[in-house]
Motif scaffolding. Structure first.
Motif, PDB file in Angstrom:
ATOM      1  N   LEU A 105       0.824  -1.169  -0.051  1.00 29.18           N
ATOM      2  CA  LEU A 105       0.253   0.024   0.144  1.00 29.18           C
ATOM      3  C   LEU A 105       0.773   1.258  -0.020  1.00 29.18           C
ATOM      4  CD1 LEU A 105      -2.790  -1.061   2.754  1.00 29.18           C
ATOM      5  CD2 LEU A 105      -2.864  -1.027   0.049  1.00 29.18           C
ATOM      6  N   CYS A 106       2.074   0.989   0.451  1.00 31.62           N
ATOM      7  CA  CYS A 106       2.919   2.382   0.565  1.00 31.62           C
ATOM      8  C   CYS A 106       4.139   2.321  -0.210  1.00 31.62           C
ATOM      9  CB  CYS A 106       3.200   2.584   2.121  1.00 31.62           C
ATOM     10  SG  CYS A 106       3.891   4.401   2.294  1.00 31.62           S
ATOM     11  N   SER A 107       5.108   1.516   0.218  1.00 26.38           N
ATOM     12  CA  SER A 107       6.583   1.759  -0.514  1.00 26.38           C
ATOM     13  C   SER A 107       7.349   0.187  -0.176  1.00 26.38           C
ATOM     14  CB  SER A 107       7.266   2.791  -0.139  1.00 26.38           C
ATOM     15  OG  SER A 107       8.339   2.653  -0.961  1.00 26.38           O
ATOM     16  N   GLN A 108       7.632  -0.606  -0.835  1.00 24.36           N
ATOM     17  CA  GLN A 108       8.208  -2.014  -0.948  1.00 24.36           C
ATOM     18  C   GLN A 108       9.598  -1.502  -0.303  1.00 24.36           C
ATOM     19  OE1 GLN A 108       9.645  -5.644  -3.413  1.00 24.36           O
ATOM     20  NE2 GLN A 108       9.209  -3.894  -4.476  1.00 24.36           N
ATOM     21  N   VAL A 109      10.518  -0.718  -0.801  1.00 20.51           N
ATOM     22  CA  VAL A 109      11.791  -0.541  -0.123  1.00 20.51           C
ATOM     23  C   VAL A 109      11.679  -0.226   1.356  1.00 20.51           C
ATOM     24  CG1 VAL A 109      14.090   0.283  -0.432  1.00 20.51           C
ATOM     25  CG2 VAL A 109      12.765  -0.158  -2.612  1.00 20.51           C
ATOM     26  N   PRO A 110      11.305   0.619   1.694  1.00 19.10           N
ATOM     27  CA  PRO A 110      11.317   0.976   3.355  1.00 19.10           C
ATOM     28  C   PRO A 110      10.723  -0.178   4.115  1.00 19.10           C
ATOM     29  CG  PRO A 110      10.629   2.942   2.222  1.00 19.10           C
ATOM     30  CD  PRO A 110      10.762   1.955   1.057  1.00 19.10           C
ATOM     31  N   ALA A 111       9.629  -0.643   3.502  1.00 16.88           N
ATOM     32  CA  ALA A 111       8.934  -1.784   4.234  1.00 16.88           C
ATOM     33  C   ALA A 111      10.123  -3.034   4.408  1.00 16.88           C
ATOM     34  CB  ALA A 111       7.783  -2.231   3.772  1.00 16.88           C
ATOM     35  N   ALA A 112      10.788  -3.223   3.082  1.00 20.12           N
ATOM     36  CA  ALA A 112      11.270  -4.425   3.386  1.00 20.12           C
ATOM     37  C   ALA A 112      12.875  -4.241   4.032  1.00 20.12           C
ATOM     38  CB  ALA A 112      12.124  -4.669   1.881  1.00 20.12           C
ATOM     39  N   PHE A 113      13.081  -2.848   4.031  1.00 25.06           N
ATOM     40  CA  PHE A 113      14.360  -2.342   5.239  1.00 25.06           C
ATOM     41  C   PHE A 113      13.840  -2.609   6.354  1.00 25.06           C
ATOM     42  CE2 PHE A 113      16.454   0.883   7.838  1.00 25.06           C
ATOM     43  CZ  PHE A 113      17.816   0.278   7.735  1.00 25.06           C
ATOM     44  N   PHE A 171      -1.046  11.560  -3.288  1.00 21.85           N
ATOM     45  CA  PHE A 171       0.250  11.839  -2.426  1.00 21.85           C
ATOM     46  C   PHE A 171       1.224  10.771  -2.346  1.00 21.85           C
ATOM     47  CE2 PHE A 171      -3.080  14.876  -0.970  1.00 21.85           C
ATOM     48  CZ  PHE A 171      -2.397  16.011  -1.220  1.00 21.85           C
ATOM     49  N   GLU A 172       1.309   9.791  -3.345  1.00 24.35           N
ATOM     50  CA  GLU A 172       2.120   8.424  -3.259  1.00 24.35           C
ATOM     51  C   GLU A 172       3.787   9.094  -3.257  1.00 24.35           C
ATOM     52  OE1 GLU A 172       2.884   4.231  -5.494  1.00 24.35           O
ATOM     53  OE2 GLU A 172       1.619   5.715  -6.314  1.00 24.35           O
ATOM     54  N   ASN A 173       3.952   9.964  -4.220  1.00 27.52           N
ATOM     55  CA  ASN A 173       5.196  10.172  -4.217  1.00 27.52           C
ATOM     56  C   ASN A 173       5.891  10.933  -2.935  1.00 27.52           C
ATOM     57  OD1 ASN A 173       5.802   9.097  -6.905  1.00 27.52           O
ATOM     58  ND2 ASN A 173       5.220  11.062  -7.774  1.00 27.52           N
ATOM     59  N   TYR A 174       4.962  11.908  -2.151  1.00 25.45           N
ATOM     60  CA  TYR A 174       5.398  12.440  -1.219  1.00 25.45           C
ATOM     61  C   TYR A 174       5.492  11.500   0.124  1.00 25.45           C
ATOM     62  CZ  TYR A 174       3.986  16.601  -3.475  1.00 25.45           C
ATOM     63  OH  TYR A 174       3.786  17.697  -4.462  1.00 25.45           O
ATOM     64  N   ILE A 175       4.869  10.414   0.198  1.00 23.63           N
ATOM     65  CA  ILE A 175       4.564   9.269   1.332  1.00 23.63           C
ATOM     66  C   ILE A 175       5.804   8.394   0.803  1.00 23.63           C
ATOM     67  CG2 ILE A 175       3.366   7.504   2.128  1.00 23.63           C
ATOM     68  CD1 ILE A 175       0.865   8.967   1.360  1.00 23.63           C
ATOM     69  N   LYS A 176       6.195   8.103  -0.319  1.00 26.01           N
ATOM     70  CA  LYS A 176       7.353   7.268  -0.269  1.00 26.01           C
ATOM     71  C   LYS A 176       8.655   8.003  -0.053  1.00 26.01           C
ATOM     72  CE  LYS A 176       5.651   4.341  -4.130  1.00 26.01           C
ATOM     73  NZ  LYS A 176       5.836   3.879  -5.472  1.00 26.01           N
ATOM     74  N   THR A 177       8.596   9.521  -0.306  1.00 24.28           N
ATOM     75  CA  THR A 177       9.820  10.095  -0.074  1.00 24.28           C
ATOM     76  C   THR A 177      10.134  10.347   1.471  1.00 24.28           C
ATOM     77  OG1 THR A 177       9.476  11.429  -2.084  1.00 24.28           O
ATOM     78  CG2 THR A 177      10.748  12.486  -0.215  1.00 24.28           C
ATOM     79  N   VAL A 178       8.894  10.315   2.199  1.00 25.21           N
ATOM     80  CA  VAL A 178       8.901  10.648   3.736  1.00 25.21           C
ATOM     81  C   VAL A 178       9.248   9.125   4.377  1.00 25.21           C
ATOM     82  CG1 VAL A 178       7.590  11.046   5.596  1.00 25.21           C
ATOM     83  CG2 VAL A 178       7.272  12.524   3.857  1.00 25.21           C
ATOM     84  N   THR A 179       8.779   8.096   3.942  1.00 25.70           N
ATOM     85  CA  THR A 179       9.090   6.717   4.485  1.00 25.70           C
ATOM     86  C   THR A 179      10.474   6.222   4.295  1.00 25.70           C
ATOM     87  OG1 THR A 179       8.048   5.710   2.800  1.00 25.70           O
ATOM     88  CG2 THR A 179       6.525   5.916   4.577  1.00 25.70           C
ATOM     89  N   THR A 180      11.039   6.749   2.701  1.00 27.41           N
ATOM     90  CA  THR A 180      12.269   6.284   2.577  1.00 27.41           C
ATOM     91  C   THR A 180      13.220   7.320   3.398  1.00 27.41           C
ATOM     92  OG1 THR A 180      11.615   5.969   0.190  1.00 27.41           O
ATOM     93  CG2 THR A 180      13.791   6.132   0.471  1.00 27.41           C
ATOM     94  N   THR A 181      12.724   8.489   3.744  1.00 24.68           N
ATOM     95  CA  THR A 181      13.739   9.364   4.621  1.00 24.68           C
ATOM     96  C   THR A 181      13.711   9.077   6.046  1.00 24.68           C
ATOM     97  OG1 THR A 181      13.377  11.224   3.182  1.00 24.68           O
ATOM     98  CG2 THR A 181      14.357  11.898   5.255  1.00 24.68           C
ATOM     99  N   ILE A 182      12.713   8.546   6.438  1.00 28.69           N
ATOM    100  CA  ILE A 182      12.565   7.987   7.973  1.00 28.69           C
ATOM    101  C   ILE A 182      13.062   6.750   8.055  1.00 28.69           C
ATOM    102  CG2 ILE A 182      10.828   7.598   9.726  1.00 28.69           C
ATOM    103  CD1 ILE A 182       9.008   9.776   8.653  1.00 28.69           C
ATOM    104  N   SER A 183      13.012   5.831   7.267  1.00 25.42           N
ATOM    105  CA  SER A 183      13.321   4.487   7.517  1.00 25.42           C
ATOM    106  C   SER A 183      14.866   4.164   7.934  1.00 25.42           C
ATOM    107  CB  SER A 183      13.053   3.387   6.193  1.00 25.42           C
ATOM    108  OG  SER A 183      13.978   3.840   5.393  1.00 25.42           O
ATOM    109  N   PRO A 184      15.658   5.022   7.664  1.00 21.82           N
ATOM    110  CA  PRO A 184      17.017   4.890   8.155  1.00 21.82           C
ATOM    111  C   PRO A 184      17.214   5.284   9.698  1.00 21.82           C
ATOM    112  CG  PRO A 184      17.378   5.835   6.139  1.00 21.82           C
ATOM    113  CD  PRO A 184      15.863   5.735   6.254  1.00 21.82           C
ATOM    114  N   LEU A 185      16.176   5.987  10.147  1.00 20.14           N
ATOM    115  CA  LEU A 185      16.207   6.373  11.296  1.00 20.14           C
ATOM    116  C   LEU A 185      15.699   5.354  12.684  1.00 20.14           C
ATOM    117  CD1 LEU A 185      14.232   9.784  11.158  1.00 20.14           C
ATOM    118  CD2 LEU A 185      16.701   9.397  11.355  1.00 20.14           C
ATOM    119  N   LEU A 186      15.404   4.235  11.929  1.00 17.84           N
ATOM    120  CA  LEU A 186      15.136   3.056  12.597  1.00 17.84           C
ATOM    121  C   LEU A 186      16.243   2.428  13.304  1.00 17.84           C
ATOM    122  CD1 LEU A 186      12.590   1.161  10.281  1.00 17.84           C
ATOM    123  CD2 LEU A 186      11.993   2.291  12.447  1.00 17.84           C
ATOM    124  N   LEU A 187      17.293   2.939  12.752  1.00 12.93           N
ATOM    125  CA  LEU A 187      18.712   2.275  13.046  1.00 12.93           C
ATOM    126  C   LEU A 187      19.252   2.688  14.495  1.00 12.93           C
ATOM    127  CD1 LEU A 187      20.811   2.019   9.847  1.00 12.93           C
ATOM    128  CD2 LEU A 187      19.864   0.139  11.167  1.00 12.93           C
TER     129      LEU A 187
END
Length: 189
Positions: A105-113, A171-187
């Motif tokens: 529903l959102c973005s595969q790469v941040p979800a897989a990470f 807003f798919e591109n905005y959501i993908k950009t935000v999730t891709t940017t936030i996902s490294p913060l999970l570290l």
């Protein structure tokens, strides 16, 4: 299935298969053997649990109880291994649901990470639980944060779907950009 569709889910499928391998070693036939196979000498300390699978550890500890079949009660070490495994198994359906929902529903790469991070954290929790109970707390809290991130990704994807459906705004591109940017913060622990 066409190549584009496969490309949209391949990372999620890889993370799912890795989680299946981590959760169970697949050696079900050995549970039904009348005589357990010889075990290598057991090392002491939590480092000896790292390369093995969760279900294998439960099976191994069960066999040390002088019985041929699986038993729920036993030594303190077995109780800890069993409880840690059961806690991981209990959270597994939730993990798979939010992983696939977030990825589709959102973005595969941040979800897989985030899924790979969750598998690492689950291993850390399992190993920590075998030591002192306080060693498992960071893995547990970190795992909850990753599940929350995947859940919020899923909600954002659903919200975007209804924005497109009712208002025609995507807003798919905005959501993908935000999730891709936030996902490294999970570290960050």
């Amino acid at each position: 299935m066409d190549q584009e569709t496969v490309g949209n889910v391949v990372l999620l499928a890889i993370v799912t298969l890795i989680s299946v391998v981590q959760n169970d070693d697949g050696d079900v036939a050995s549970w039904t053997q009348s005589k357990p196979p010889p075990q290598p000498p057991r090392q002491k300390g939590p480092a000896s649990y790292t390369p093995r699978f969760f279900a294998h550890k439960v099976e191994h500890e069960s066999r040390t109880q002088n019985g041929r079949s699986f038993q729920r009660t036993g030594t303190f070490a077995f109780e800890r291994v069993y409880t840690a495994n059961q806690n991981c198994v209990d959270a597994y359906p939730t993990f798979l649901a939010v992983l696939w929902s977030a990825g589709l529903l959102c973005s595969q790469v941040p979800a897989a990470f985030a899924g790979l991070m969750y598998l690492f954290v689950r291993q850390k929790y399992f190993v920590g639980y075998l030591g002192e109970r306080t060693q498992s707390t960071p893995g547990y809290i970190f795992g909850k944060r990753i599940i929350l991130f995947l859940f919020l990704m899923s909600v954002a994807g659903i919200f975007n779907y209804y924005l497109i459906f009712f208002f025609g705004s995507d807003f798919e591109n905005y959501i993908k950009t935000v999730t891709t940017t936030i996902s490294p913060l999970l570290l960050i622990p």
